[in-house]
Design a protein around this motif. Structure first.
Motif, mmCIF file in Angstrom:
data_model
loop_
_atom_site.group_PDB
_atom_site.id
_atom_site.type_symbol
_atom_site.label_atom_id
_atom_site.label_comp_id
_atom_site.label_asym_id
_atom_site.label_seq_id
_atom_site.Cartn_x
_atom_site.Cartn_y
_atom_site.Cartn_z
ATOM 1 N N PRO A 135 1.074 -1.280 -0.014
ATOM 2 C CA PRO A 135 0.017 -0.024 0.078
ATOM 3 C C PRO A 135 0.944 1.046 -0.235
ATOM 4 O O PRO A 135 1.051 1.825 0.971
ATOM 5 N N ARG A 187 -14.866 9.463 -6.179
ATOM 6 C CA ARG A 187 -13.752 8.530 -5.989
ATOM 7 C C ARG A 187 -12.818 8.900 -7.109
ATOM 8 O O ARG A 187 -13.144 9.487 -8.324
ATOM 9 N N GLU A 211 -9.539 -1.994 -4.900
ATOM 10 C CA GLU A 211 -9.244 -2.063 -3.316
ATOM 11 C C GLU A 211 -9.133 -0.925 -2.572
ATOM 12 O O GLU A 211 -9.544 -0.629 -1.362
ATOM 13 N N ARG A 212 -8.407 -0.167 -3.166
ATOM 14 C CA ARG A 212 -8.110 1.073 -2.316
ATOM 15 C C ARG A 212 -9.034 2.282 -2.660
ATOM 16 O O ARG A 212 -9.185 3.332 -2.038
ATOM 17 N N TYR A 245 -10.603 3.362 -5.842
ATOM 18 C CA TYR A 245 -10.376 4.093 -7.170
ATOM 19 C C TYR A 245 -11.540 3.295 -7.837
ATOM 20 O O TYR A 245 -11.850 2.285 -7.836
ATOM 21 N N ARG A 270 2.008 5.094 -1.896
ATOM 22 C CA ARG A 270 1.223 6.157 -2.807
ATOM 23 C C ARG A 270 2.257 6.499 -3.889
ATOM 24 O O ARG A 270 3.215 6.718 -3.779
ATOM 25 N N TYR A 303 -6.691 7.974 0.119
ATOM 26 C CA TYR A 303 -7.089 6.701 -0.216
ATOM 27 C C TYR A 303 -6.381 5.372 0.163
ATOM 28 O O TYR A 303 -5.283 5.412 0.149
ATOM 29 N N GLY A 304 -7.160 4.530 0.558
ATOM 30 C CA GLY A 304 -6.158 3.366 1.340
ATOM 31 C C GLY A 304 -6.297 3.605 2.619
ATOM 32 O O GLY A 304 -5.990 2.750 3.278
ATOM 33 N N GLU A 305 -6.836 4.731 3.231
ATOM 34 C CA GLU A 305 -6.681 4.923 4.545
ATOM 35 C C GLU A 305 -8.214 5.147 5.161
ATOM 36 O O GLU A 305 -8.423 5.715 6.275
ATOM 37 N N HIS A 349 -5.737 -3.921 -7.164
ATOM 38 C CA HIS A 349 -5.047 -3.174 -6.183
ATOM 39 C C HIS A 349 -5.879 -1.754 -5.832
ATOM 40 O O HIS A 349 -6.197 -1.441 -5.001
ATOM 41 N N MET A 350 -5.972 -1.130 -7.122
ATOM 42 C CA MET A 350 -6.771 0.174 -7.035
ATOM 43 C C MET A 350 -7.901 0.143 -6.918
ATOM 44 O O MET A 350 -8.467 1.028 -6.110
#
Length: 457
Positions: free
Chosen positions: A190, A251, A290-291, A293, A192, A200-202, A287-288
């Protein structure tokens, strides 16, 4: 799930069924029939009545078996279940077969065979014992493929035989299933990336509520609206009650660009450069998503692969899993394109279109210039560039090839890309981390040829 209930007695009309049964005579049945005919001919020539009776018996036995097998009303239902129906490349799936005797008569010995593509393994065959009326039998087998794709399973074939082994009939079920082998995905750290949305991701999201009072876009008052949301400045301006619009979380957008040009990759197979790029694109989009996006998947031909809402972008958060599944299904069957340029992908991108993550094959000078131009259409851009010469051979590339590759990387970095070189045997997670370090340093040039895993050092 596949199901069916073929009737081994039926094959069109009665004559067609009989002809099919005669063609199903085994070696034993044909031998008996030939011996019987020969005995009858010899009995006629020699005038031996006893030999004639023996010949008629030998010739009649396989024919009687054919008639009995054709007239026997066997009805067998079969179902197939895949667990799971979509697997990543290299993973196994189990196929469960279930047979049921739905007729009033017991069956004889049944031979079961399922059709599978050769890349999934050997063709499975099973021998089922006699099934009583209403009886069931269950068998299973495993399939595995290192190559992504969509593979049909079936139709299921059932072979019936008489007790003497004189005749065999093969019947096929009509239904089949499809196993989807998607690209391998690798868990990514994770980090940036340069141009990624902060927070994002937090667990945080941007909202219009952060905007100033002058940036609010009001609407007319509707019955039931909370009076605390009345925007008095707009009410005074329009002469009617105006309320602030509901806060809609926004988003951040991310575009994953996959270079599929045939001329950009060398070699084939599960360990080839193209398969690495496809797997990398799959890992990045998962991955994106899940974050948090909204992700769009593009190819060099400007095609937005399915799995997104209008405009090619994934919708709300609850749609992310479905979007990822659809895009992975599209990547499962993606192949090389015959194009030579990247101009169509440039036309599909819009100015300020969020973060751009690209996976490129081998770039010549002209293609590198096109990639540099693509950078203008995104807020941030990360490129994973594969060097074809390094993927083609295990040795160290010639100095001329090395200098040309470094020159193209330098061009991409000067245009604003975070360019990460990728060599044979490279893992995406390490390169992803290096790209994040470059973004944190606010300098694309922070990723240099020292990060070339499997290539030059």
């Amino acid at each position: 799930m596949a199901a069916g209930g073929p009737d081994p007695r039926d094959d069109g009309d009665g004559g067609g069924a009989l002809r099919a049964a005669l063609s199903g005579l085994t070696t034993r049945g044909r031998s008996f029939l030939a011996a019987g005919v020969a005995a009858v001919v010899c009995a006629y020539v020699l005038g031996q009545a006893d030999l004639l009776r023996v010949g008629l018996l030998l010739a009649a036995l396989p024919l009687v078996c054919v008639v009995v097998l054709v007239r026997t009303r066997h009805r067998v239902a079969g179902t197939r279940r895949l667990a799971p129906s979509r697997v990543p490349a290299g993973a196994e799936a189990r196929v469960h077969l279930r047979m049921e005797n739905v007729s009033r008569l017991p069956t004889g010995l049944l031979m079961l065979q399922d059709r599978v593509p050769y890349v999934l393994g050997p063709r499975p065959r099973f021998v089922l014992d006699r099934m009583e009326p209403g009886g069931r039998r269950e068998v299973s087998y495993r399939v595995r493929s290192d190559l992504r794709g969509r593979y049909p399973l079936g139709p299921l074939q059932l072979r019936l035989s008489d007790p003497f082994g004189m005749c065999e009939l093969t019947r096929s079920f009509s239904a089949y299933d499809t196993l989807v082998v998607v690209p391998r995905t690798e868990p990514l750290p994770p980090v940036r990336l340069a141009g990624g949305a902060p927070g994002y991701g937090e667990g945080r999201q941007r909202s219009p509520a952060l905007a100033g009072d002058d940036d609010v876009i009001p609407r007319g008052y509707r019955h039931g609206d909370d009076l605390r949301r009345v925007h008095w400045r707009s009410t005074a301006r329009h002469g009617e009650l105006m309320v602030r619009r509901e806060e809609q979380p926004q988003r951040p957008q991310c575009t994953v660009l996959l270079d599929t040009r045939r001329t950009a990759y060398r070699g084939a197979g599960p360990d080839s450069a193209f398969e690495w790029a496809v797997s990398g694109a799959a890992s990045a989009l998962v991955h994106m998503l899940e974050r948090g996006y909204s992700v769009r998947l593009l190819t060099d031909e400007g095609n937005a692969l399915p799995g997104a809402a209008a405009g090619g972008l994934a919708g709300s958060a609850h749609e992310s899993a479905e979007s990822a599944s659809l895009m992975l299904d599209a990547l499962a069957v993606i192949d090389h394109s015959d194009g030579t340029g990247l101009s169509r992908a440039y036309d599909m991108l819009r100015d300020g279109d969020g973060l751009l993550i690209a996976f490129f094959g081998d770039l010549d000078e002209e293609r590198a210039a096109e990639v540099a131009r693509i950078r203008r259409r995104s807020a941030g851009a990360v490129a994973f560039v594969l060097d074809g010469a390094d993927w083609e051979t295990d040795g160290v590339p010639a100095s001329g090839a090395r200098e040309a590759f470094e020159r193209r990387l330098r061009l991409l970095r000067e245009s604003g890309w975070t360019a990460v070189p990728v060599g044979r045997g490279a893992g995406l997670a390490d390169h992803w981390r290096r790209a994040g370090q470059a973004g944190a340093a606010d300098g694309p040039a922070a990723v240099g040829t020292t990060g070339f895993s499997g290539g030059w050092s």
